[in-house]
Design an enzyme around this catalytic site. Structure first.
Site, short mmCIF file in Angstrom:
data_model
loop_
_atom_site.label_atom_id
_atom_site.label_comp_id
_atom_site.label_asym_id
_atom_site.label_seq_id
_atom_site.Cartn_x
_atom_site.Cartn_y
_atom_site.Cartn_z
N ASP A 22 70.65 -13.95 -11.76
CA ASP A 22 70.89 -13.83 -10.09
C ASP A 22 71.57 -16.01 -10.76
OD1 ASP A 22 70.12 -11.58 -7.65
OD2 ASP A 22 68.77 -12.13 -9.91
N ASP A 40 69.91 -16.14 -17.59
CA ASP A 40 69.08 -15.59 -16.38
C ASP A 40 70.13 -14.65 -15.20
OD1 ASP A 40 67.89 -16.26 -13.82
OD2 ASP A 40 69.02 -17.06 -13.53
N ASP A 62 70.21 -21.13 -14.25
CA ASP A 62 70.59 -22.36 -13.55
C ASP A 62 69.75 -22.15 -12.66
OD1 ASP A 62 71.04 -19.33 -11.61
OD2 ASP A 62 71.49 -20.51 -10.59
#
Length: 225
Positions: free
Chosen positions: A17, A15, A174
């Site tokens: 960001d 991922d 996250d």
């Protein structure tokens, strides 16, 4: 906790960001600018950070208490996009250890790439401005396929671009939707506990194959030759 072999895994996908880069300062600043021009008092940056993984929805929720079903939401979302687009590389930084992690993976012959829900409108200029992404084997944005995460389509597209089976790709993210997307795509998954996570996140319930508290911990998940 799972241990992966370099024979099993041929690429590591991340991922963007909250996993590779800390973009929360630029996202929060865009929302704060919108408050400022309306004469509203400043909010502490700490209010924005946990919601950064939700992009405009998260930032507008903090800045204005606004949800997507509000009549003015679409107009404010576009205003936010324009403001963020103008400053999206001013404060965004690569997380500590990420460069070392990617270098170590490549030394082991692993390719790496990005699968993000960030639209190409933002992901393309952001990644182009940061030298780190020059070695990425693939970058799949939130609008590359008809579906965004938690749908598996973006991850399957990344595997297709790499010429690999999904099971040969490890996905690190996250957010719960990262892990759901990875599992649905048939990829082993790693939850990045150092990222944004989201308010009240119960990471253990996401069902990731492994969890890390820092980027370099990803290396510990592999049986080194």
């Amino acid at each position: 906790m799972s241990v992966f072999s370099f024979q099993q895994i041929r690429a590591v996908l991340f991922d963007l960001d909250g996993t590779l880069v800390d973009s929360a300062p630029d996202l929060g600043a865009a929302a704060e600018h919108m408050r400022s021009v309306r004469g509203l008092p400043a909010l502490p940056f700490e209010h924005y950070r946990p919601h950064a993984g939700s992009g405009a929805r998260g930032m507008l929720g903090v800045a204005f208490g606004m949800t997507p079903d509000h009549a003015a939401y679409e107009a404010l979302r576009e205003e936010f996009y324009v403001q963020y687009e103008a400053t999206l590389t001013q404060r965004t930084m690569v997380f500590d250890q990420v460069e070392d992690l990617l270098a170590a993976l490549m030394r082991q012959g692993l390719r790496w790439g990005v699968v993000t829900n960030k639209a190409q409108r933002f992901s393309a200029p952001l990644t182009a401005a940061m030298p780190l992404f020059g070695s990425a084997a693939t970058i799949v944005s939130g609008d590359t396929t008809p579906h965004a995460k938690p749908h598996p389509a973006p991850l399957l597209e990344a595997a297709r671009q790499l010429g690999l089976l999904p099971a040969q790709c490890l996905y690190v993210g996250d957010d719960a939707r990262d892990i759901l997307a990875g599992r649905s795509a048939g990829m082993p998954t790693v939850a990045a506990r150092y990222g944004y996570l989201g308010p009240g996140a119960d990471v253990a319930s996401w069902g990731a194959d492994a969890e890390v508290h820092s980027p370099l911990e990803v290396l510990k998940l592999f049986e080194l030759p």
